[in-house]
Every structure is written in structure tokens, then in C-alpha cells.
Design a protein around this motif. Structure first.
Motif, PDB file in Angstrom:
ATOM      1  N   PHE A 153       0.836  -1.202   0.000  1.00 53.22           N
ATOM      2  CA  PHE A 153       0.000   0.000   0.000  1.00 53.22           C
ATOM      3  C   PHE A 153       0.876   1.259   0.000  1.00 53.22           C
ATOM      4  CE2 PHE A 153      -2.090   3.366   2.496  1.00 53.22           C
ATOM      5  CZ  PHE A 153      -3.180   3.609   1.685  1.00 53.22           C
ATOM      6  N   ASP A 154       1.929   1.269   0.805  1.00 54.72           N
ATOM      7  CA  ASP A 154       2.838   2.415   0.822  1.00 54.72           C
ATOM      8  C   ASP A 154       3.492   2.610  -0.537  1.00 54.72           C
ATOM      9  OD1 ASP A 154       2.267   2.875   3.484  1.00 54.72           O
ATOM     10  OD2 ASP A 154       4.061   1.862   4.243  1.00 54.72           O
ATOM     11  N   TRP A 155       3.852   1.502  -1.186  1.00 56.71           N
ATOM     12  CA  TRP A 155       4.457   1.605  -2.514  1.00 56.71           C
ATOM     13  C   TRP A 155       3.458   2.171  -3.516  1.00 56.71           C
ATOM     14  CZ3 TRP A 155       7.241  -3.827  -3.009  1.00 56.71           C
ATOM     15  CH2 TRP A 155       8.381  -3.816  -2.198  1.00 56.71           C
ATOM     16  N   CYS A 170       1.646   6.693  -6.878  1.00 55.26           N
ATOM     17  CA  CYS A 170       0.639   7.701  -7.205  1.00 55.26           C
ATOM     18  C   CYS A 170       1.207   9.114  -7.044  1.00 55.26           C
ATOM     19  CB  CYS A 170      -0.596   7.522  -6.324  1.00 55.26           C
ATOM     20  SG  CYS A 170      -1.558   6.033  -6.676  1.00 55.26           S
ATOM     21  N   THR A 171       2.016   9.304  -6.013  1.00 60.77           N
ATOM     22  CA  THR A 171       2.664  10.594  -5.805  1.00 60.77           C
ATOM     23  C   THR A 171       3.589  10.919  -6.969  1.00 60.77           C
ATOM     24  OG1 THR A 171       2.575  10.306  -3.406  1.00 60.77           O
ATOM     25  CG2 THR A 171       4.134  11.927  -4.247  1.00 60.77           C
ATOM     26  N   CYS A 172       4.361   9.929  -7.412  1.00 62.83           N
ATOM     27  CA  CYS A 172       5.273  10.136  -8.538  1.00 62.83           C
ATOM     28  C   CYS A 172       4.503  10.457  -9.810  1.00 62.83           C
ATOM     29  CB  CYS A 172       6.145   8.897  -8.752  1.00 62.83           C
ATOM     30  SG  CYS A 172       7.316   8.572  -7.414  1.00 62.83           S
ATOM     31  N   ASP A 173       3.398   9.774 -10.043  1.00 65.01           N
ATOM     32  CA  ASP A 173       2.571  10.054 -11.219  1.00 65.01           C
ATOM     33  C   ASP A 173       2.040  11.488 -11.165  1.00 65.01           C
ATOM     34  OD1 ASP A 173       0.854   9.009 -13.586  1.00 65.01           O
ATOM     35  OD2 ASP A 173      -0.620   9.894 -12.229  1.00 65.01           O
ATOM     36  N   PHE A 174       1.551  11.901 -10.019  1.00 63.69           N
ATOM     37  CA  PHE A 174       1.021  13.258  -9.856  1.00 63.69           C
ATOM     38  C   PHE A 174       2.093  14.300 -10.135  1.00 63.69           C
ATOM     39  CE2 PHE A 174       0.452  16.965  -7.112  1.00 63.69           C
ATOM     40  CZ  PHE A 174      -0.802  17.401  -7.499  1.00 63.69           C
TER      41      PHE A 174
END
Length: 299
Positions: A218-220, A225-229
Motif C-alpha cells: 500500500f505504501d508503494w 501515485c505521488t510520482c505520477d502526480f
């Protein structure tokens, strides 16, 4: 630092020429690494002559993994693309170039270029290899979206799933790499919409991604998702509130006394499952009373 292909007749005796080509590309991803145009032209000729045709994918993966774990993986990937090696090794990724995806400003981005920025962001955040692998692949179902729908990509998950599975089998990566890439395919866009969800939907998402049973995965996913954003233009320095919001929701659910709740439904497993989901939804609603709307405003 510049790298050139060895041209000595002894060089093929020292290392498989195909592996050597990939090592040079991977070296470009290191700090200050680069490959000159003459060498890329030579690499392109070798690829066109079939140098990579008989390369064991496991050997190829070892070199790709080295590049992905370097400071700037996109530099390796650009060398592979310029030399046409990417078409041989990862045609599913190469096919994303030229495909538009909705963004803010500009209104669309090239998906292939976007994936390269995502993996660079993962490197900046010192993400593990599983995240960097998934960072390349979660959009592979978008390469052949119907032109009349662009820049939307309907049913890309159905197209992407067999491609990710084929890539994972081709390179014989660990199962958790494949599982994370599939999870990202299915969930990245849903996570981006989390601020619009009701508490029950968020609780169901946490259950669906097995955030309770596999917290590291889940953390990964949140990291990816953060990197995509942040890979979209204009977002490189912006915070990603959805990850913090879902982490708060998960923490709220973890404090529930699940054993006591299930004890009340000892002879009714289905009722216990429903009661647990309802209790988690209530916990999420309490926890996100303020964070939910703050996160929505920040995005």
C-alpha cells in the motif's frame, strides 16, 4: 562522462555484445552519464542487424534493473529508444510515445514521456525497484486507445493487464513486481479521485488493495501515485494530499477492535464482513472530516 561501444576484436570475447549494449545504456542513467550520438548511431545499426534477437530476457533485465536503480533512469530509457532497442525489449512501453493524455497546462502530455518522468521521480524519492518497474508499465494499455476517444482511454485496464503479465513473465521478475504493476494499473486513477469519494468507498478501496494485509505494498502504491502526480508539468514541487488522506483513513481503521466486532457475528461470517466494512467507513468519516476537504481543495 561519455561512453562508447568497444570496437576491439577482443571485446566480444569479454562480454556478450548485446549485454554490452545494454550496459552502456544503463551507464547513461548514472550521475553525469551520457552516450554520444555516434555511439547511439552504432547501437541503432546493431539493433537493426538483430543484435538483441537472441538475448536472454533474464540477462536483459539484469542490465535494465541496474539502470532503473540509477540516479536518472530516463537517460537509459532515452538511449534505448533512440537506438531502437526499446522497441525490441519493451515494445509495450515504446508504443506509448505519441499518445496524448489529459493534463492541466498544457492540456495534454505524451504518455511515453510522462512515464519516463514518473520513473525519474521515483528515483528522486529513492523508491525500490518494484516501484520503478511499476512506474514504467501502469499505462501500457493506453497505446492503442480508439482515436475518437482521445485523450480519454476507455477500457485501458483490460488491454493493459495481459501486457503487464507478459512483460513480467518475459523478464521473470519477482511476483511482487508484477502484482504492484497490476495494482497500479487498476488503482492509480482511482486514488487520484479519492477526495471525491464517500467514506464507504474509501474503506472499500483500502480493503480492495489489501492495505490491511500488505501495508508495504500500500505504501508503494501511494508512492507511485505521488510520482505520477508530480510528473505532470507544473506539479514537480506540489504536495500530493491524496496519499496523506488515505494514510489517515487507514490509520483510523487500524484502531478498530476487529476481533471484538467479529465475535459478535460468530455464526454469520457475511454479517461480520458487512459490519466491519461499516465500522471502517464510520472511522474514515470521522478521521477525514477536515482532511478530506482540505485535500480536495489542494489538488
Amino acid at each position: 562522462m561519455s561512453f562508447q561501444l568497444p570496437r576491439s576484436p577482443i571485446a566480444p570475447l569479454l562480454v556478450n555484445p548485446a549485454v554490452n549494449l545494454l550496459r552502456i545504456a544503463a551507464a547513461a542513467a548514472s550521475q553525469d552519464g551520457e552516450v554520444d550520438r555516434e555511439t547511439i548511431a552504432l547501437m541503432r545499426r546493431q539493433v537493426a542487424e538483430g543484435l538483441l534477437a537472441d538475448l536472454d530476457p533474464a540477462q536483459a533485465w539484469a542490465e535494465l534493473a541496474n539502470g532503473l536503480m540509477s540516479d536518472a533512469p530516463s537517460r537509459m530509457l532515452w538511449v534505448l529508444r533512440e537506438s531502437r532497442a526499446l522497441q525490441v525489449l519493451l515494445p509495450e512501453l515504446d508504443a506509448l510515445f505519441g499518445m496524448p493524455q489529459s493534463a492541466d497546462d498544457p492540456p495534454t502530455v505524451d504518455i511515453g514521456e510522462h512515464q519516463f518522468r514518473v520513473v525519474d521521480e521515483a528515483a528522486r524519492r529513492q523508491a525500490p525497484l518494484a516501484v520503478r518497474f511499476a512506474a514504467l508499465l501502469y499505462n501500457v494499455g493506453k497505446s492503442d486507445s480508439p482515436p475518437e476517444h482521445l485523450p480519454a482511454h476507455y477500457r485501458h485496464m483490460e488491454r493493459g493487464l495481459p501486457r503487464i503479465e507478459a512483460i513480467a513473465e518475459r523478464f521473470r521478475v519477482p511476483p511482487e513486481f508484477r502484482d504492484l504493476a497490476v495494482l497500479a494499473l487498476l488503482e492509480v486513477e482511482r486514488v487520484h479521485r479519492a477526495a471525491e469519494m464517500r467514506a464507504g468507498s474509501i474503506a472499500a478501496m483500502l480493503e480492495r488493495v489489501d492495505a490491511f494485509g500488505q501495508p508495504q505494498r500500500f505504501d508503494w502504491l501511494m508512492l507511485l501515485c505521488t510520482c505520477d502526480f508530480r510528473a505532470y508539468p507544473g506539479r514537480a514541487t506540489r504536495s500530493y494530499p491524496k496519499a496523506a488522506m488515505l494514510a489517515a483513513a487507514l490509520d483510523a481503521c487500524k484502531v478498530l477492535d476487529e476481533a471484538a466486532l467479529r465475535a459478535n457475528y460468530e455464526d454469520d461470517p457475511a454479517g461480520a464482513t458487512d459490519a466491519l466494512l461499516e465500522a471502517r467507513a464510520a472511522a474514515v468519516a470521522r478521521a477525514l472530516r477536515s482532511e478530506r476537504w482540505a485535500g480536495q481543495a489542494a489538488d
